[in-house]
Scaffold this active site. Sequence first.
Site, PDB file in Angstrom:
ATOM      1  N   LYS A  85       1.030  -1.277  -0.007  1.00  0.00           N
ATOM      2  CA  LYS A  85      -0.014   0.227  -0.136  1.00  0.00           C
ATOM      3  C   LYS A  85       1.075   1.327   0.047  1.00  0.00           C
ATOM      4  O   LYS A  85       0.681   2.191  -0.691  1.00  0.00           O
ATOM      5  CB  LYS A  85      -0.874  -0.035   1.243  1.00  0.00           C
ATOM      6  CG  LYS A  85      -2.197  -0.924   1.173  1.00  0.00           C
ATOM      7  CD  LYS A  85      -2.930  -1.248   2.256  1.00  0.00           C
ATOM      8  CE  LYS A  85      -3.663  -2.110   2.371  1.00  0.00           C
ATOM      9  NZ  LYS A  85      -4.198  -2.746   3.594  1.00  0.00           N
ATOM     10  N   GLN A 108      -4.958  -1.315   9.735  1.00  0.00           N
ATOM     11  CA  GLN A 108      -4.819  -2.376   9.033  1.00  0.00           C
ATOM     12  C   GLN A 108      -5.493  -3.480  10.052  1.00  0.00           C
ATOM     13  O   GLN A 108      -5.086  -3.544  11.280  1.00  0.00           O
ATOM     14  CB  GLN A 108      -3.571  -2.818   8.950  1.00  0.00           C
ATOM     15  CG  GLN A 108      -3.289  -4.397   8.421  1.00  0.00           C
ATOM     16  CD  GLN A 108      -3.577  -4.420   6.923  1.00  0.00           C
ATOM     17  OE1 GLN A 108      -3.635  -3.453   6.100  1.00  0.00           O
ATOM     18  NE2 GLN A 108      -3.750  -5.493   6.498  1.00  0.00           N
ATOM     19  N   ASP A 133     -11.519   3.156   3.873  1.00  0.00           N
ATOM     20  CA  ASP A 133     -11.887   1.727   3.861  1.00  0.00           C
ATOM     21  C   ASP A 133     -13.445   1.506   3.920  1.00  0.00           C
ATOM     22  O   ASP A 133     -13.950   0.574   3.289  1.00  0.00           O
ATOM     23  CB  ASP A 133     -11.391   0.814   5.325  1.00  0.00           C
ATOM     24  CG  ASP A 133     -10.007   0.157   5.137  1.00  0.00           C
ATOM     25  OD1 ASP A 133      -9.844  -0.047   4.083  1.00  0.00           O
ATOM     26  OD2 ASP A 133      -9.433   0.250   6.123  1.00  0.00           O
TER      27      ASP A 133
END
Length: 297
Positions: free
Chosen positions: A54, A98, A121
């Site tokens: 990422k 995460q 997200d």
Amino acid sequence: MVAETIDGKAFAARLRERVGEAAARFEEKAGRKAGLAVVLVGEDPASQVYVRSKGKATLAASMNSFEHRLEADTSQDDLLALVERLNADDAVDGILVQLPLPAHIDAQAVIAAIDPDKDVDGFHVTNAGRLAVGQAGFVPCTPMGCMMLLTDRLGDLSGLDAVVIGRSNIVGKPMAQLLLDANATVTIAHSRTRDLAAVVRRADIVVAAVGRAEMVKAEWLKPGATVIDVGINRLPPADGEEKGRLVGDVDYGPASQVASAITPVPGGVGPMTIAVLLRNTLVAAHRNAGLTAPEGI
Ligand SMILES: Nc1nc(=O)c2c([nH]1)NC[C@@H]1CN(c3ccc(C(=O)N[C@@H](CCC(=O)O)C(=O)O)cc3)C=[N+]21
Ligand SMILES: [Mg+2]
């Protein structure tokens, strides 16, 4: 029939390219780069790999990447304090914590602490609610990536029968909502579904997101179906292998003799997840800077 492979990796590369060009234009207009903060708690090797890729993709798309790596025993309060700092930081447009988090941390509480307008997200209840009622918000990256591959392949999904296998908040439920918004007839199947084979057999579109290696069998598929495989499962190492192979939730080899198109694992949905994350971050940056988000990305 031999299915066409849906090349998610190449599609994602083109999307990241467009996002990067739009990010460079954003920088000219806003006088700063768009920024994504990624928070990793602990040392899970798979999570470290994802976070590293990422970060690389973010920089390559002309955006700032802020990585925060915290010890596995970091307290929930310390993590929440970091999230608050990132919420308040004008250089940070998107925040990704995460998952999975260590067991002593309540992931829902952490997600709830993220500013919904930085929740790239799309996991915050505010964004889940926006998706449910059709308001603009952030849509989870994996299902959004699946939709892009489906509409690229099939065009109008109106009236098609779609079966989503799996009902997670992160993939299954938002995937079903996106398919519904596209006027597909949607079934959500799960571990308690009776005669899953018969349910899948009706589907023009199958999205497999169960997290069980090669569970979806070729015999279940309607000939000509389009198959999107969200699963990423590592098999136990075979003889002479150091690491086991990565496989999806679909038994790819036989399934590709029945489907008309299918995503591979790796190289299918996974790369799309990261590309959509960058796109969401750039959209967030435009909103935070009071600029109109670019079209066509
Ligand atoms: N807050 C949060 N957001 C996430 O989006 C999130 C997360 N937590 N935790 C973990 C999962 C998993 N995930 C992947 C992203 C890219 C690939 C990917 O690019 N996979 C490649 C390479 C696979 C490999 O070689 O390991 C592929 O499928 O071709 C996979 C998995 C994002 N996740
Ligand atoms: Mg879940």
